[in-house]
Design a protein around this motif. Structure first.
Motif, PDB file in Angstrom:
ATOM      1  N   PHE A   1       1.368   1.139  21.671  1.00 55.85           N
ATOM      2  CA  PHE A   1       0.749   0.374  20.594  1.00 55.85           C
ATOM      3  C   PHE A   1       0.459   1.252  19.382  1.00 55.85           C
ATOM      4  O   PHE A   1       0.614   0.827  18.242  1.00 55.85           O
ATOM      5  CB  PHE A   1      -0.539  -0.313  21.073  1.00 55.85           C
ATOM      6  N   ALA A   2       0.055   2.477  19.609  1.00 56.15           N
ATOM      7  CA  ALA A   2      -0.191   3.406  18.500  1.00 56.15           C
ATOM      8  C   ALA A   2       1.112   3.712  17.773  1.00 56.15           C
ATOM      9  O   ALA A   2       1.148   3.758  16.537  1.00 56.15           O
ATOM     10  CB  ALA A   2      -0.835   4.693  19.012  1.00 56.15           C
ATOM     11  N   SER A   3       2.194   3.885  18.508  1.00 53.62           N
ATOM     12  CA  SER A   3       3.493   4.152  17.889  1.00 53.62           C
ATOM     13  C   SER A   3       3.965   2.960  17.064  1.00 53.62           C
ATOM     14  O   SER A   3       4.533   3.137  15.983  1.00 53.62           O
ATOM     15  CB  SER A   3       4.536   4.471  18.960  1.00 53.62           C
ATOM     16  N   ILE A   4       3.726   1.751  17.559  1.00 53.27           N
ATOM     17  CA  ILE A   4       4.106   0.550  16.808  1.00 53.27           C
ATOM     18  C   ILE A   4       3.309   0.456  15.513  1.00 53.27           C
ATOM     19  O   ILE A   4       3.857   0.144  14.453  1.00 53.27           O
ATOM     20  CB  ILE A   4       3.903  -0.718  17.667  1.00 53.27           C
ATOM     21  N   GLU A   5       2.015   0.723  15.568  1.00 48.42           N
ATOM     22  CA  GLU A   5       1.196   0.702  14.344  1.00 48.42           C
ATOM     23  C   GLU A   5       1.688   1.733  13.341  1.00 48.42           C
ATOM     24  O   GLU A   5       1.735   1.470  12.138  1.00 48.42           O
ATOM     25  CB  GLU A   5      -0.275   0.934  14.672  1.00 48.42           C
ATOM     26  N   GLN A   6       2.058   2.915  13.823  1.00 45.43           N
ATOM     27  CA  GLN A   6       2.573   3.949  12.925  1.00 45.43           C
ATOM     28  C   GLN A   6       3.915   3.534  12.334  1.00 45.43           C
ATOM     29  O   GLN A   6       4.224   3.874  11.196  1.00 45.43           O
ATOM     30  CB  GLN A   6       2.693   5.283  13.649  1.00 45.43           C
ATOM     31  N   GLU A   7       4.703   2.792  13.079  1.00 44.77           N
ATOM     32  CA  GLU A   7       5.993   2.315  12.566  1.00 44.77           C
ATOM     33  C   GLU A   7       5.793   1.225  11.506  1.00 44.77           C
ATOM     34  O   GLU A   7       6.485   1.189  10.495  1.00 44.77           O
ATOM     35  CB  GLU A   7       6.844   1.781  13.720  1.00 44.77           C
ATOM     36  N   LEU A   8       4.833   0.334  11.744  1.00 41.13           N
ATOM     37  CA  LEU A   8       4.582  -0.774  10.815  1.00 41.13           C
ATOM     38  C   LEU A   8       3.848  -0.340   9.556  1.00 41.13           C
ATOM     39  O   LEU A   8       4.019  -0.948   8.505  1.00 41.13           O
ATOM     40  CB  LEU A   8       3.796  -1.885  11.523  1.00 41.13           C
ATOM     41  N   CYS A   9       3.002   0.679   9.662  1.00 38.45           N
ATOM     42  CA  CYS A   9       2.235   1.184   8.515  1.00 38.45           C
ATOM     43  C   CYS A   9       2.633   2.625   8.262  1.00 38.45           C
ATOM     44  O   CYS A   9       2.098   3.541   8.896  1.00 38.45           O
ATOM     45  CB  CYS A   9       0.739   1.123   8.796  1.00 38.45           C
ATOM     46  N   PRO A  10       3.541   2.859   7.322  1.00 37.62           N
ATOM     47  CA  PRO A  10       4.005   4.226   7.072  1.00 37.62           C
ATOM     48  C   PRO A  10       2.882   5.204   6.719  1.00 37.62           C
ATOM     49  O   PRO A  10       3.003   6.393   6.985  1.00 37.62           O
ATOM     50  CB  PRO A  10       4.973   4.061   5.905  1.00 37.62           C
ATOM     51  N   ASP A  11       1.771   4.713   6.161  1.00 39.54           N
ATOM     52  CA  ASP A  11       0.646   5.594   5.824  1.00 39.54           C
ATOM     53  C   ASP A  11       0.010   6.213   7.063  1.00 39.54           C
ATOM     54  O   ASP A  11      -0.660   7.246   6.972  1.00 39.54           O
ATOM     55  CB  ASP A  11      -0.430   4.829   5.048  1.00 39.54           C
TER      56      ASP A  11
ATOM     57  N   ARG B   1       1.723   7.234   9.770  1.00 41.70           N
ATOM     58  CA  ARG B   1       2.638   8.150  10.452  1.00 41.70           C
ATOM     59  C   ARG B   1       2.123   9.579  10.367  1.00 41.70           C
ATOM     60  O   ARG B   1       1.736  10.059   9.310  1.00 41.70           O
ATOM     61  CB  ARG B   1       4.027   8.054   9.854  1.00 41.70           C
ATOM     62  N   GLY B   2       2.095  10.233  11.504  1.00 39.99           N
ATOM     63  CA  GLY B   2       1.628  11.606  11.569  1.00 39.99           C
ATOM     64  C   GLY B   2       0.114  11.738  11.612  1.00 39.99           C
ATOM     65  O   GLY B   2      -0.407  12.845  11.686  1.00 39.99           O
ATOM     66  N   GLN B   3      -0.603  10.617  11.567  1.00 41.99           N
ATOM     67  CA  GLN B   3      -2.065  10.636  11.584  1.00 41.99           C
ATOM     68  C   GLN B   3      -2.574  10.382  13.003  1.00 41.99           C
ATOM     69  O   GLN B   3      -1.953   9.655  13.770  1.00 41.99           O
ATOM     70  CB  GLN B   3      -2.630   9.546  10.661  1.00 41.99           C
ATOM     71  N   PRO B   4      -3.709  10.958  13.363  1.00 39.93           N
ATOM     72  CA  PRO B   4      -4.301  10.640  14.672  1.00 39.93           C
ATOM     73  C   PRO B   4      -4.925   9.248  14.625  1.00 39.93           C
ATOM     74  O   PRO B   4      -5.840   8.994  13.832  1.00 39.93           O
ATOM     75  CB  PRO B   4      -5.357  11.725  14.864  1.00 39.93           C
ATOM     76  N   ILE B   5      -4.395   8.325  15.403  1.00 35.33           N
ATOM     77  CA  ILE B   5      -4.948   6.967  15.429  1.00 35.33           C
ATOM     78  C   ILE B   5      -5.211   6.544  16.872  1.00 35.33           C
ATOM     79  O   ILE B   5      -4.597   7.036  17.809  1.00 35.33           O
ATOM     80  CB  ILE B   5      -4.023   5.943  14.743  1.00 35.33           C
ATOM     81  N   ALA B   6      -6.152   5.633  17.013  1.00 28.76           N
ATOM     82  CA  ALA B   6      -6.466   5.032  18.302  1.00 28.76           C
ATOM     83  C   ALA B   6      -6.523   3.524  18.119  1.00 28.76           C
ATOM     84  O   ALA B   6      -7.044   3.038  17.114  1.00 28.76           O
ATOM     85  CB  ALA B   6      -7.800   5.549  18.829  1.00 28.76           C
ATOM     86  N   ILE B   7      -5.982   2.798  19.064  1.00 28.81           N
ATOM     87  CA  ILE B   7      -6.044   1.344  19.047  1.00 28.81           C
ATOM     88  C   ILE B   7      -7.237   0.942  19.900  1.00 28.81           C
ATOM     89  O   ILE B   7      -7.297   1.249  21.089  1.00 28.81           O
ATOM     90  CB  ILE B   7      -4.750   0.713  19.601  1.00 28.81           C
ATOM     91  N   VAL B   8      -8.204   0.265  19.253  1.00 25.14           N
ATOM     92  CA  VAL B   8      -9.459  -0.080  19.919  1.00 25.14           C
ATOM     93  C   VAL B   8      -9.786  -1.546  19.641  1.00 25.14           C
ATOM     94  O   VAL B   8     -10.095  -1.896  18.501  1.00 25.14           O
ATOM     95  CB  VAL B   8     -10.633   0.797  19.404  1.00 25.14           C
ATOM     96  N   PRO B   9      -9.689  -2.417  20.641  1.00 23.70           N
ATOM     97  CA  PRO B   9     -10.164  -3.786  20.441  1.00 23.70           C
ATOM     98  C   PRO B   9     -11.689  -3.765  20.422  1.00 23.70           C
ATOM     99  O   PRO B   9     -12.318  -3.303  21.376  1.00 23.70           O
ATOM    100  CB  PRO B   9      -9.614  -4.556  21.635  1.00 23.70           C
ATOM    101  N   ILE B  10     -12.284  -4.197  19.329  1.00 29.61           N
ATOM    102  CA  ILE B  10     -13.733  -4.062  19.141  1.00 29.61           C
ATOM    103  C   ILE B  10     -14.396  -5.430  19.145  1.00 29.61           C
ATOM    104  O   ILE B  10     -13.924  -6.357  18.502  1.00 29.61           O
ATOM    105  CB  ILE B  10     -14.051  -3.344  17.813  1.00 29.61           C
ATOM    106  N   ARG B  11     -15.465  -5.514  19.886  1.00 27.03           N
ATOM    107  CA  ARG B  11     -16.316  -6.704  19.802  1.00 27.03           C
ATOM    108  C   ARG B  11     -17.110  -6.561  18.516  1.00 27.03           C
ATOM    109  O   ARG B  11     -17.948  -5.676  18.375  1.00 27.03           O
ATOM    110  CB  ARG B  11     -17.253  -6.776  21.002  1.00 27.03           C
ATOM    111  N   VAL B  12     -16.842  -7.436  17.551  1.00 20.80           N
ATOM    112  CA  VAL B  12     -17.418  -7.299  16.214  1.00 20.80           C
ATOM    113  C   VAL B  12     -18.939  -7.327  16.250  1.00 20.80           C
ATOM    114  O   VAL B  12     -19.600  -6.529  15.587  1.00 20.80           O
ATOM    115  CB  VAL B  12     -16.872  -8.400  15.284  1.00 20.80           C
ATOM    116  N   GLU B  13     -19.515  -8.215  17.035  1.00 17.80           N
ATOM    117  CA  GLU B  13     -20.971  -8.327  17.048  1.00 17.80           C
ATOM    118  C   GLU B  13     -21.642  -7.080  17.623  1.00 17.80           C
ATOM    119  O   GLU B  13     -22.727  -6.709  17.224  1.00 17.80           O
ATOM    120  CB  GLU B  13     -21.425  -9.587  17.807  1.00 17.80           C
TER     121      GLU B  13
END
Length: 73
Positions: free
Chosen positions: A17-27, A29-41
């Motif tokens: 999922f992190a690789s897909i996000e990096q592919e979809l958002c070129p900004d 790419r190469g950045q440390p990212i984490a995919i976190v589903p967050i309970r907004v409340e």
């Protein structure tokens, strides 16, 4: 007795999922990212996927989001 072959396929999707996000958002790419589903409340959650760059900082799949800094919600 029927002789049937069982085929197994194991796919490690830890960073998928992190690789897909990096592919979809070129900004991202190469950045440390984490995919976190967050309970907004409650603004709580845990990483379901981390990029290889985030792994270099010690972020692991399953890490609670309050154990590291979050750049954006």
């Amino acid at each position: 007795m029927v002789d049937s072959a069982i085929n197994w396929l194991f796919v490690d999707l830890n960073s998928y999922f992190a690789s897909i996000e990096q592919e979809l958002c070129p900004d991202l790419r190469g950045q440390p990212i984490a995919i976190v589903p967050i309970r907004v409340e409650a603004q709580t959650g845990c990483c379901i996927a981390v990029s290889y760059q985030a792994k270099a900082y010690g972020v692991k799949t399953g890490s609670a989001c309050d154990s590291f800094g979050m750049a954006a919600l």
